[in-house]
Design a protein around this motif. Structure first.
Motif, PDB file in Angstrom:
ATOM      1  N   ARG A  40       0.811  -1.215   0.000  1.00  0.00           N
ATOM      2  CA  ARG A  40       0.000   0.000   0.000  1.00  0.00           C
ATOM      3  C   ARG A  40       0.848   1.270   0.000  1.00  0.00           C
ATOM      4  N   LEU A  67      -9.948   2.315   6.645  1.00  0.00           N
ATOM      5  CA  LEU A  67      -8.852   2.528   5.708  1.00  0.00           C
ATOM      6  C   LEU A  67      -8.888   3.944   5.125  1.00  0.00           C
ATOM      7  N   ILE A  87      -5.082  -0.917  -0.822  1.00  0.00           N
ATOM      8  CA  ILE A  87      -4.632  -1.844   0.211  1.00  0.00           C
ATOM      9  C   ILE A  87      -3.512  -2.648  -0.447  1.00  0.00           C
ATOM     10  N   ARG A 115     -10.457  -7.958   1.430  1.00  0.00           N
ATOM     11  CA  ARG A 115      -9.797  -8.414   2.660  1.00  0.00           C
ATOM     12  C   ARG A 115     -10.046  -9.883   2.947  1.00  0.00           C
TER      13      ARG A 115
END
Length: 116
Positions: A40, A67, A87, A115
């Protein structure tokens, strides 16, 4: 986009557009890029230059869940909310004329999926 990819030490063939829906005037536009092996911290400066030069406007810091993300309200074919975030190994961009809460929901769903 090519410059951002090159600056990260990748070749265009190394980057996968995981999901691409719409064009600049489509509703909504969603792009998810996979850049294998790039964390990231390296993605942020390159894609900030790319997205924020592509769409001129007043970009602001925000969040998608927990985030950090970048938001903008821009005018093309009517007002749109734009958001992008990164990410590890992924960069997400969304543009929509929907209300900000709906765009936040879309972004949150994408983040949750990435995720997993």
């Amino acid at each position: 986009l090519s410059r951002a990819i090159r600056n990260l030490g990748l070749k265009s063939k190394d980057v996968v557009l995981v999901s691409g829906m719409g064009t600049v005037r489509a509703e909504p536009t969603v792009q998810v890029f996979h850049l294998a092996g790039i964390d990231r911290d390296r993605l942020l400066p390159e894609f900030r230059r790319y997205f924020e030069n592509m769409v001129r406007g007043k970009w602001a810091d925000g969040f998608v869940g927990d985030l950090p993300a970048r938001w903008c309200r821009a005018m093309f074919a009517g007002p749109h909310y734009l958001i992008w975030f990164a990410i590890d190994e992924f960069v997400v961009y969304i543009a929509s004329s929907a209300e900000k809460a709906e765009v936040e929901r879309m972004a949150g769903n994408l983040l949750a999926a990435l995720r997993r």
